[in-house]
Design a protein around this motif. Sequence first.
Motif, short mmCIF file in Angstrom:
data_model
loop_
_atom_site.label_atom_id
_atom_site.label_comp_id
_atom_site.label_asym_id
_atom_site.label_seq_id
_atom_site.Cartn_x
_atom_site.Cartn_y
_atom_site.Cartn_z
N ASP A 3 1.56 3.31 -11.01
CA ASP A 3 2.79 3.79 -10.37
C ASP A 3 4.00 3.41 -11.22
O ASP A 3 3.89 3.07 -12.40
N THR B 49 5.82 0.83 -11.44
CA THR B 49 5.95 -0.52 -11.98
C THR B 49 5.57 -0.55 -13.46
O THR B 49 6.19 -1.25 -14.26
N GLN C 136 -7.06 -5.51 -4.23
CA GLN C 136 -6.32 -6.38 -5.14
C GLN C 136 -7.17 -6.68 -6.38
O GLN C 136 -8.39 -6.81 -6.27
N THR D 217 -2.83 -10.31 -15.69
CA THR D 217 -2.05 -9.41 -14.84
C THR D 217 -2.72 -9.27 -13.47
O THR D 217 -3.91 -9.58 -13.32
N GLY E 217 -2.41 -6.78 -9.55
CA GLY E 217 -1.87 -5.60 -8.88
C GLY E 217 -2.83 -5.15 -7.80
O GLY E 217 -3.74 -5.89 -7.40
N SER E 218 -2.63 -3.94 -7.32
CA SER E 218 -3.50 -3.39 -6.29
C SER E 218 -3.88 -1.96 -6.67
O SER E 218 -3.21 -1.31 -7.48
N GLU F 140 -0.86 -0.13 -8.36
CA GLU F 140 0.45 -0.37 -7.75
C GLU F 140 0.83 -1.83 -7.90
O GLU F 140 -0.02 -2.72 -8.03
N ARG F 141 2.16 -2.08 -7.87
CA ARG F 141 2.70 -3.44 -7.93
C ARG F 141 2.09 -4.24 -9.09
O ARG F 141 1.70 -5.40 -8.94
N TRP F 142 2.01 -3.57 -10.24
CA TRP F 142 1.44 -4.22 -11.42
C TRP F 142 2.40 -5.28 -11.94
O TRP F 142 3.58 -5.04 -12.12
N ASN F 143 1.86 -6.47 -12.19
CA ASN F 143 2.72 -7.60 -12.58
C ASN F 143 1.99 -8.48 -13.59
O ASN F 143 0.79 -8.74 -13.46
#
Length: 205
Positions: A101, A103, A144, A166, A168-169, A186-189
């Motif tokens: 997404d 991110t 997750q 890393t 994310g979900s 999603e919400r990749w960090n």
Amino acid sequence: MKNIDTAFRHVRGFTMLVIAGCIIISCFSVYKSFRLVSAMQGKIYILANGKALEAYSSDRKDNIPVEARDHVKTFHMLFFTLDPDDKAIEANIKKALYLADGTAKRVYDDLKENGFYSGMISGNVNQTIRIDSVLVNTNAYPYQFRCHATQEIIRPTSITTRSLLTEGSLRNVSRSDNNPHGFLIERWNTIDNRDLKTAGRNQPN
């Protein structure tokens, strides 16, 4: 008259027996046909080197852990495998962004704005990545994940090894040519990305 009546009963009984037999045979044939069709639907034939190889289809839920891990692995391989060529970088990043997404797009935009990619091109630097492990929790949706990897940044005079972690979900989306697994990150960090070691390279005389 008595013989005629007896003969008629025999003919009638034989006719009913034949009709019943035909009905039983027809029902059995229909049943076996449905069984055969169901069995054939669970088989896939792949043509490879002129030979038909049989494969078996299965429910997606049986393959979710495997497909999810491969989706995460593919994204990271595309996003972090970089050569000192703007066309190659753009092609890899474009494929990677189909799998995640906004991110991931924001990370790419930040790196581009900070001159990361132009620096790789001008410095003749390329980057490779090795995926060490991908952990996906499929017990709760969205799934997750955590990805552990090792990067190598290869410069003309040195090779730097970095650790990468890393998280994310994963959300289900429609499959397509650009996203064959049908997942969206999603919400990749990035949790950790640090140098492990730097080694010099022997330069040609």
